[in-house]
Design an enzyme around this catalytic site. Structure first.
Site, short mmCIF file in Angstrom:
data_model
loop_
_atom_site.label_atom_id
_atom_site.label_comp_id
_atom_site.label_asym_id
_atom_site.label_seq_id
_atom_site.Cartn_x
_atom_site.Cartn_y
_atom_site.Cartn_z
N GLU A 134 66.54 -11.31 7.85
CA GLU A 134 66.70 -11.48 9.27
C GLU A 134 65.85 -12.68 9.85
OE1 GLU A 134 65.32 -8.56 12.51
OE2 GLU A 134 67.21 -7.02 11.46
N ASP A 181 60.11 -6.85 22.34
CA ASP A 181 58.91 -7.37 21.13
C ASP A 181 57.68 -6.54 21.19
OD1 ASP A 181 61.26 -9.58 19.20
OD2 ASP A 181 60.19 -7.98 18.53
N TYR A 210 72.80 -1.75 13.67
CA TYR A 210 71.12 -1.44 12.93
C TYR A 210 71.29 -0.59 13.79
CZ TYR A 210 67.07 -2.91 13.28
OH TYR A 210 65.64 -3.94 13.37
O1 LIG Z 1 58.59 -5.13 13.36
P1 LIG Z 1 59.77 -3.52 13.28
O2 LIG Z 1 58.78 -2.90 13.91
O3 LIG Z 1 59.56 -3.93 11.79
O4 LIG Z 1 60.79 -3.57 13.17
C1 LIG Z 1 62.14 -4.70 12.84
C2 LIG Z 1 62.62 -5.57 13.69
O5 LIG Z 1 61.34 -7.14 13.72
C3 LIG Z 1 63.83 -6.44 13.72
O6 LIG Z 1 64.83 -5.88 13.44
C4 LIG Z 1 63.58 -7.12 15.02
C5 LIG Z 1 62.51 -7.99 16.02
N1 LIG Z 1 63.14 -8.11 17.10
C6 LIG Z 1 63.76 -6.97 17.15
C7 LIG Z 1 64.57 -6.84 18.80
C8 LIG Z 1 64.90 -5.76 18.69
C9 LIG Z 1 65.52 -5.11 18.03
C10 LIG Z 1 64.49 -5.64 16.11
C11 LIG Z 1 63.73 -6.54 15.95
#
Ligand SMILES: O=P(O)(O)OC[C@@H](O)[C@@H](O)c1c[nH]c2ccccc12
Length: 305
Positions: free
Chosen positions: A86, A97, A211
């Protein structure tokens, strides 16, 4: 080691990921819905599924701490066993975030990273022999700023296989889905334990993989997850032919192993972004850079099951 040997090494490790070599799969374990052209995400999940494994899907913020370091980290992530990556487009208002990725976005924005930079990084990574499919992760505003026509033309031309846009709800994603399909890019849906009756409609228009968000709230490492998360993932798995990945809060091998029992892929973002953040002084020091890159690779290799 020169780039050519890196490229050879990478292709030898993931021959099927090249797409040019048959995996010999008689029947696709995961078929793209309807007449949507399967892309390299489908192939990757199929290959890993045949091997009885779980796809490791790291997230990183492009340009954190700078472009060249991101390029080198991407190579180490693939070397560590990452299967899909990603690529996070930094944004000034990352509402979904947590603090770790917010800080990474701020640092990357100081490097003037744009969507176009992120697409260039994808292309440069290919030139360096990186094979794994790229999923561009971006909030909607940067896409709007670029213009949908230009965005999808460029994303397709730069080898983007998937797209996650967390702030466009399914109900408003009709045009995006149509354009993504035309561009051969999988618009990957997010479903949460609270999605309930919307899940069916979201899954029916899913592409690439589903997802599953493991917890409510924002991204960030967690010691525990939404209490019904296992049942939620099983329910999603029972309702779709697409691969199912889970993300949000996953930061250890134990957590990856737990979720790998339930789904086809695991997304890890904040834990990797925090590891990068903690190593920035060494990454910026020529004498310590290689060791810092190795530490990132080791951290991610530990997560591959
Ligand atoms: O950071 P984590 O808790 O490991 O979760 C994945 C995430 O970072 C990535 O998939 C992602 C980054 N920003 C997001 C915003 C919404 C959904 C998902 C995301």
């Amino acid at each position: 080691m020169n780039i050519q040997s890196n490229a050879v090494r990478r292709i030898m490790r993931h021959p099927a990921a090249e797409g040019g070599l048959s995996t010999g799969a008689a029947s696709a374990s995961f078929a793209a819905p309807g007449d949507v052209r399967p892309n390299r995400i489908d192939e990757t999940f199929r290959r890993i599924g045949e091997q009885g494994g779980t796809a490791l899907i790291p997230f990183l913020t492009v340009g954190d701490p700078d472009i060249e370091t991101t390029l080198e980290i991407i190579e180490r992530l693939e070397d560590a066993g990452a299967d899909i990556l990603e690529l996070g487009v930094p944004y000034s208002d990352p509402l979904a975030d947590g603090p770790v990725i917010q800080r990474a976005s701020s640092r990357a924005l100081q490097q003037l990273i744009t969507v176009r930079t992120c697409l260039d990084i994808a292309k440069k990574s290919r030139e360096r022999g990186v094979n794994m499919p790229f999923v561009l992760f971006t909030y909607y505003n940067p896409v709007l700023q670029m213009g949908l026509d230009e965005f999808f033309d460029q994303a397709s031309a730069h080898g983007i296989s998937g797209l996650i846009i967390p702030d466009v709800p399914y109900e408003e994603s009709g045009e995006l889905l149509e354009r993504a399909d035309q561009a051969g890019i999988a618009l990957i849906p997010l479903v949460a334990p609270t999605s309930s009756e919307r899940i069916e409609r979201i899954l029916n228009n899913g592409r690439g993989f589903v997802y599953c968000v493991s917890s409510l709230g924002v991204t960030g490492e967690r010691a525990s997850f939404h209490e019904g998360v296992d049942a939620f993932i099983r329910d999603v798995k029972s309702r779709t032919e697409l691969p199912v990945a889970v993300g949000f809060g996953i930061s250890s091998r134990e957590q990856v192993e737990r979720f790998s029992e339930l789904c086809d892929g695991v997304v890890v973002g904040s834990a990797i972004v925090r590891t990068i953040e903690s190593l920035i002084p060494d990454l910026m020091n020529a004498d310590k850079r290689e060791d810092a890159l190795l530490q990132i690779r080791k951290f991610v290799a530990e997560l591959k099951v």
